[in-house]
Structures are given as structure tokens and as C-alpha cells.
Design a protein around this motif. Structure first.
Motif, mmCIF file in Angstrom:
data_model
loop_
_atom_site.group_PDB
_atom_site.id
_atom_site.type_symbol
_atom_site.label_atom_id
_atom_site.label_comp_id
_atom_site.label_asym_id
_atom_site.label_seq_id
_atom_site.Cartn_x
_atom_site.Cartn_y
_atom_site.Cartn_z
ATOM 1 N N GLY A 171 0.807 -1.219 0.000
ATOM 2 C CA GLY A 171 0.000 0.000 0.000
ATOM 3 C C GLY A 171 0.838 1.266 0.000
ATOM 4 O O GLY A 171 2.056 1.232 0.187
ATOM 5 N N LYS A 172 0.192 2.421 -0.190
ATOM 6 C CA LYS A 172 0.901 3.697 -0.241
ATOM 7 C C LYS A 172 1.429 4.105 1.129
ATOM 8 O O LYS A 172 2.487 4.720 1.237
ATOM 9 N N GLN A 173 0.687 3.779 2.177
ATOM 10 C CA GLN A 173 1.138 4.087 3.535
ATOM 11 C C GLN A 173 1.129 2.790 4.357
ATOM 12 O O GLN A 173 0.308 2.605 5.253
ATOM 13 N N PRO A 174 2.050 1.912 4.033
ATOM 14 C CA PRO A 174 2.020 0.587 4.651
ATOM 15 C C PRO A 174 2.516 0.567 6.090
ATOM 16 O O PRO A 174 3.331 1.393 6.497
ATOM 17 N N ILE A 175 1.991 -0.379 6.836
ATOM 18 C CA ILE A 175 2.523 -0.686 8.156
ATOM 19 C C ILE A 175 3.817 -1.465 7.916
ATOM 20 O O ILE A 175 3.897 -2.264 6.991
ATOM 21 N N LYS A 176 4.825 -1.244 8.755
ATOM 22 C CA LYS A 176 6.111 -1.897 8.521
ATOM 23 C C LYS A 176 6.383 -3.001 9.538
ATOM 24 O O LYS A 176 6.115 -2.861 10.725
ATOM 25 N N ALA A 177 6.930 -4.099 9.015
ATOM 26 C CA ALA A 177 7.319 -5.228 9.846
ATOM 27 C C ALA A 177 8.764 -5.590 9.526
ATOM 28 O O ALA A 177 9.268 -5.311 8.430
ATOM 29 N N LEU A 178 9.425 -6.224 10.472
ATOM 30 C CA LEU A 178 10.800 -6.677 10.308
ATOM 31 C C LEU A 178 10.813 -8.189 10.449
ATOM 32 O O LEU A 178 10.280 -8.738 11.422
ATOM 33 N N ALA A 179 11.388 -8.899 9.488
ATOM 34 C CA ALA A 179 11.434 -10.364 9.512
ATOM 35 C C ALA A 179 12.876 -10.833 9.632
ATOM 36 O O ALA A 179 13.690 -10.571 8.749
ATOM 37 N N ILE A 180 13.178 -11.542 10.717
ATOM 38 C CA ILE A 180 14.557 -11.969 10.968
ATOM 39 C C ILE A 180 14.600 -13.362 11.600
ATOM 40 O O ILE A 180 13.671 -13.795 12.281
ATOM 41 N N CYS A 181 15.712 -14.045 11.354
ATOM 42 C CA CYS A 181 16.050 -15.264 12.074
ATOM 43 C C CYS A 181 17.206 -14.919 13.011
ATOM 44 O O CYS A 181 18.192 -14.310 12.572
ATOM 45 N N PRO A 182 17.128 -15.278 14.281
ATOM 46 C CA PRO A 182 18.195 -14.947 15.224
ATOM 47 C C PRO A 182 19.538 -15.540 14.814
ATOM 48 O O PRO A 182 19.623 -16.412 13.948
ATOM 49 N N SER A 232 11.735 -16.438 13.293
ATOM 50 C CA SER A 232 11.609 -17.856 12.977
ATOM 51 C C SER A 232 12.748 -18.596 13.661
ATOM 52 O O SER A 232 13.906 -18.191 13.562
ATOM 53 N N ILE A 233 12.397 -19.672 14.356
ATOM 54 C CA ILE A 233 13.408 -20.448 15.075
ATOM 55 C C ILE A 233 13.080 -21.931 14.941
ATOM 56 O O ILE A 233 11.973 -22.364 15.278
ATOM 57 N N THR A 234 14.027 -22.697 14.427
ATOM 58 C CA THR A 234 13.766 -24.114 14.174
ATOM 59 C C THR A 234 14.559 -25.058 15.067
ATOM 60 O O THR A 234 14.231 -26.234 15.154
ATOM 61 N N LEU A 235 15.606 -24.545 15.725
ATOM 62 C CA LEU A 235 16.441 -25.404 16.569
ATOM 63 C C LEU A 235 16.413 -24.925 18.022
ATOM 64 O O LEU A 235 16.543 -23.728 18.293
ATOM 65 N N ASP A 236 16.271 -25.865 18.944
ATOM 66 C CA ASP A 236 16.194 -25.524 20.370
ATOM 67 C C ASP A 236 17.431 -24.774 20.852
ATOM 68 O O ASP A 236 17.342 -23.897 21.723
ATOM 69 N N ASP A 237 18.586 -25.120 20.286
ATOM 70 C CA ASP A 237 19.838 -24.491 20.715
ATOM 71 C C ASP A 237 19.862 -22.992 20.464
ATOM 72 O O ASP A 237 20.689 -22.268 21.018
ATOM 73 N N HIS A 238 18.964 -22.516 19.610
ATOM 74 C CA HIS A 238 18.976 -21.107 19.224
ATOM 75 C C HIS A 238 18.002 -20.258 20.036
ATOM 76 O O HIS A 238 17.868 -19.055 19.788
ATOM 77 N N ILE A 239 17.311 -20.889 20.979
ATOM 78 C CA ILE A 239 16.355 -20.149 21.809
ATOM 79 C C ILE A 239 17.043 -19.023 22.569
ATOM 80 O O ILE A 239 16.500 -17.924 22.721
ATOM 81 N N ILE A 240 18.249 -19.273 23.040
ATOM 82 C CA ILE A 240 18.990 -18.257 23.785
ATOM 83 C C ILE A 240 19.228 -17.001 22.949
ATOM 84 O O ILE A 240 19.159 -15.874 23.449
ATOM 85 N N TYR A 241 19.485 -17.189 21.637
ATOM 86 C CA TYR A 241 19.696 -16.045 20.749
ATOM 87 C C TYR A 241 18.385 -15.294 20.524
ATOM 88 O O TYR A 241 18.370 -14.062 20.437
ATOM 89 N N LEU A 242 17.293 -16.039 20.435
ATOM 90 C CA LEU A 242 15.978 -15.416 20.280
ATOM 91 C C LEU A 242 15.660 -14.537 21.491
ATOM 92 O O LEU A 242 15.184 -13.400 21.336
ATOM 93 N N GLU A 243 15.926 -15.042 22.668
ATOM 94 C CA GLU A 243 15.635 -14.276 23.882
ATOM 95 C C GLU A 243 16.462 -12.993 23.942
ATOM 96 O O GLU A 243 15.981 -11.962 24.424
ATOM 97 N N ASP A 244 17.690 -13.044 23.435
ATOM 98 C CA ASP A 244 18.519 -11.826 23.368
ATOM 99 C C ASP A 244 17.856 -10.781 22.470
ATOM 100 O O ASP A 244 17.856 -9.584 22.783
ATOM 101 N N PHE A 245 17.296 -11.215 21.346
ATOM 102 C CA PHE A 245 16.631 -10.299 20.421
ATOM 103 C C PHE A 245 15.393 -9.682 21.070
ATOM 104 O O PHE A 245 15.122 -8.486 20.924
ATOM 105 N N ILE A 246 14.624 -10.506 21.763
ATOM 106 C CA ILE A 246 13.403 -10.017 22.390
ATOM 107 C C ILE A 246 13.728 -8.986 23.476
ATOM 108 O O ILE A 246 13.031 -7.969 23.618
ATOM 109 N N LYS A 247 14.801 -9.214 24.226
ATOM 110 C CA LYS A 247 15.231 -8.240 25.237
ATOM 111 C C LYS A 247 15.580 -6.905 24.582
ATOM 112 O O LYS A 247 15.296 -5.832 25.128
ATOM 113 N N GLU A 248 16.182 -6.973 23.396
ATOM 114 C CA GLU A 248 16.533 -5.754 22.665
ATOM 115 C C GLU A 248 15.268 -5.010 22.232
ATOM 116 O O GLU A 248 15.199 -3.786 22.285
#
Length: 295
Positions: A171-182, A232-248
Motif C-alpha cells: 500500500g501507499k502508507q504501509p505498516i512496517k514489519a521486520l522479519a529476521i532469524c536470530p 523464525s526459530i527451528t532449533l532448540d539451541d537457538h532459543i537463547i539467541y531469540l531471547e537476546d533479540f526479544i530483550k533488545e
């Protein structure tokens, strides 16, 4: 098969009336021979009997009975079409998978092109591409597919999805989203599909993708007025990195909402449960209807 005279005798309705019903309501339509003679099937006969029974038992007009019959037949057709689509998707999944396992991109592309020309691309991606990717993962874990085959098929399907992502207007005035993998997370096709889902609905998605470092995420969110961060997170070992992003994210003055998908979400702490979304398209649609990103 019955001619109009025989049908008239069987149900006690004159040929003139039968022809009038056919022209007026268009619900019960006999086939015709090359010479124009009407031929009624057994189904046509049963439908006519049903209409007359409905008129007699429920004291309705022929018009009302025909409308009711039409609704029943439409529901039946939708159900049969749904079953047919399910069967077609299963067969298509098998055929494309078999072609790609043998590196036959010509045949795979032909099958995909045909599917995309007749079906909505979201349906094809979710009911064909996703099952193929699941099967690839399973076969790779069983050592029945090589690493080369796994990479080849994943990258091939990803390129097909990217084509639609780039061509989907916003759209002309779109809502913005950010898509990332930790950090450390390399599986991004689910995130790409979700980003495409959002773009189709008018959201401007900044797709950063896999193995994103945490540095500079704050500036991206602030400069672009991000309303939603998609993980998006597919491996349990990466949960710690996801939590770092959420804290940010939680440090932001205008804190954006966030959503998390991927195979590892079932192992996330309880506090994140309200932010988890399954990989099913119907769940995405329900979620999108319930959110208010513009506020």
C-alpha cells in the motif's frame, strides 16, 4: 437415461412444465443429443422427485424448493472440489518432489507453473511446497537424501517464493514489519512465507532473513517505525539467541509487537506463548484478523 416423455410419466408433471422449470430455475438441466433431444439422468429424476416431495411435505413453492435444491448441490460441489483439491495437492507434492530429487528442474517448473496458473499461490506454497520441505527434512535425517539434494531442493523452492515476494505490491502508507532469524538460525523459508503472507495483505516487510546478528536491530526498528517483528526459530539451541533479540525489542521506546514461528517454538518458555504462531495458513489468517498493527 430418460426422455422427457418418460420423465413426465414417472413424476406426473407435463413436458411443458418440465421445460419451463428448466428455463426458469436452471437447477435441473438435462443433457441434449446432437439433434437437441433432452436426455434426463437418474440424478435428474431423483432431483425432480425431491423438489416435488419438498413442495408437498413442507408446503413450499416450486421456486423455493428449487432454491433449496440449488444450495444443497452447491455445497456438495464445494465438498467434492475440496476433496479433489486435497488429492491433487498430494499428487502434485509427490510429482514435484520426485522431479527435484532427480534434479529435473524442467519438469518440476512445468508442474509448478501449471499449479500457479490455476490455484492461488498461497495455497500452492502451503499445500505443496511446505509438505515437500517437510519430506526433504525427514529423508535427510534418515540419510536417504544427500546434503546436496537437500540444499538444491530448498534453494529451488525458495527462489520460486522470492519471485512472488518481490513482485507483490504494497500500500501507499504501509505498516512496517521486520522479519529476521536470530543468530545461528539458517532455516528461513517459513519466515519468507510469512513475510509474503504479510505483504499480500498490505504490510511492508523488511526481510533481513537468516543468521541475523543482534547489532543494529534497535536502529532498524527506530528508523523504520517497525510495528511488528517476525522471528523464525527451528532449533532448540537457538532459543537463547531469540531471547537476546526479544530483550533488545523490549528496550525500545515505542516497543513493537513480535510474533514467533518455527519448529522450536514448542520448547519456548511459558512467557512467550502469547506470541507463538503455528505454520498453518488458516491460523495466520485468524491471527491477522485479530491484530491491530496500525495502533
Amino acid at each position: 437415461m430418460y426422455g422427457i416423455k418418460k420423465i413426465s410419466e414417472l413424476i406426473g408433471v407435463s413436458p411443458i412444465t418440465l421445460r419451463a422449470w428448466e428455463n426458469r430455475y436452471g437447477v435441473i438441466k438435462p443433457t441434449r443429443t446432437e439433434g437437441g433431444t433432452r436426455i434426463y439422468t437418474q440424478e435428474n429424476l431423483e432431483d425432480l422427485k425431491w423438489v416435488l416431495k419438498e413442495k408437498e411435505n413442507n408446503k413450499v413453492s416450486i421456486r423455493q424448493a428449487m432454491i433449496a435444491l440449488n444450495k444443497i448441490k452447491n455445497q456438495k460441489n464445494k465438498h467434492e472440489l475440496s476433496i479433489l483439491n486435497d488429492i491433487s495437492y498430494v499428487q502434485l507434492t509427490h510429482d514435484i518432489y520426485d522431479a527435484l530429487v532427480h534434479y529435473n528442474t524442467s519438469h518440476a517448473s512445468k508442474l509448478i507453473h501449471t499449479a500457479l496458473s490455476t490455484c492461488d499461490y498461497e495455497k500452492v506454497f502451503h499445500h505443496v511446497f511446505v509438505p515437500i520441505l517437510h519430506k526433504v527434512g525427514e529423508q535427510w535425517h534418515k540419510a536417504e537424501l544427500s546434503v546436496a539434494q537437500e540444499h538444491f531442493i530448498s534453494h529451488y523452492l525458495q527462489r520460486k517464493i522470492l519471485h512472488f515476494f518481490e513482485d507483490n505490491p504494497i500500500g501507499k502508507q504501509p505498516i512496517k514489519a521486520l522479519a529476521i532469524c536470530p543468530s545461528k538460525e539458517l532455516h528461513n523459508i517459513g519466515l519468507l512465507l510469512f513475510s509474503l503472507f504479510l505483504r499480500k495483505r498490505g504490510v511492508d516487510v523488511i526481510y533481513v532473513g537468516e543468521n541475523t546478528p543482534k547489532d543494529n536491530i534497535s536502529s532498524i526498528i527506530k528508523i523504520n517505525h517497525i510495528k511488528l517483528v517476525c522471528f523464525s526459530i527451528t532449533l532448540d539451541d537457538h532459543i537463547i539467541y531469540l531471547e537476546d533479540f526479544i530483550k533488545e525489542i523490549e528496550k525500545q521506546q515505542n516497543q513493537p509487537d513480535y510474533i514467533i514461528g518455527g519448529h522450536a517454538v514448542k520448547h519456548l518458555p511459558e512467557k512467550y506463548q502469547d506470541h507463538i504462531l503455528s505454520g498453518k495458513l488458516e491460523d495466520w489468517e485468524k491471527w491477522f484478523e485479530s491484530i491491530h498493527l496500525d495502533k
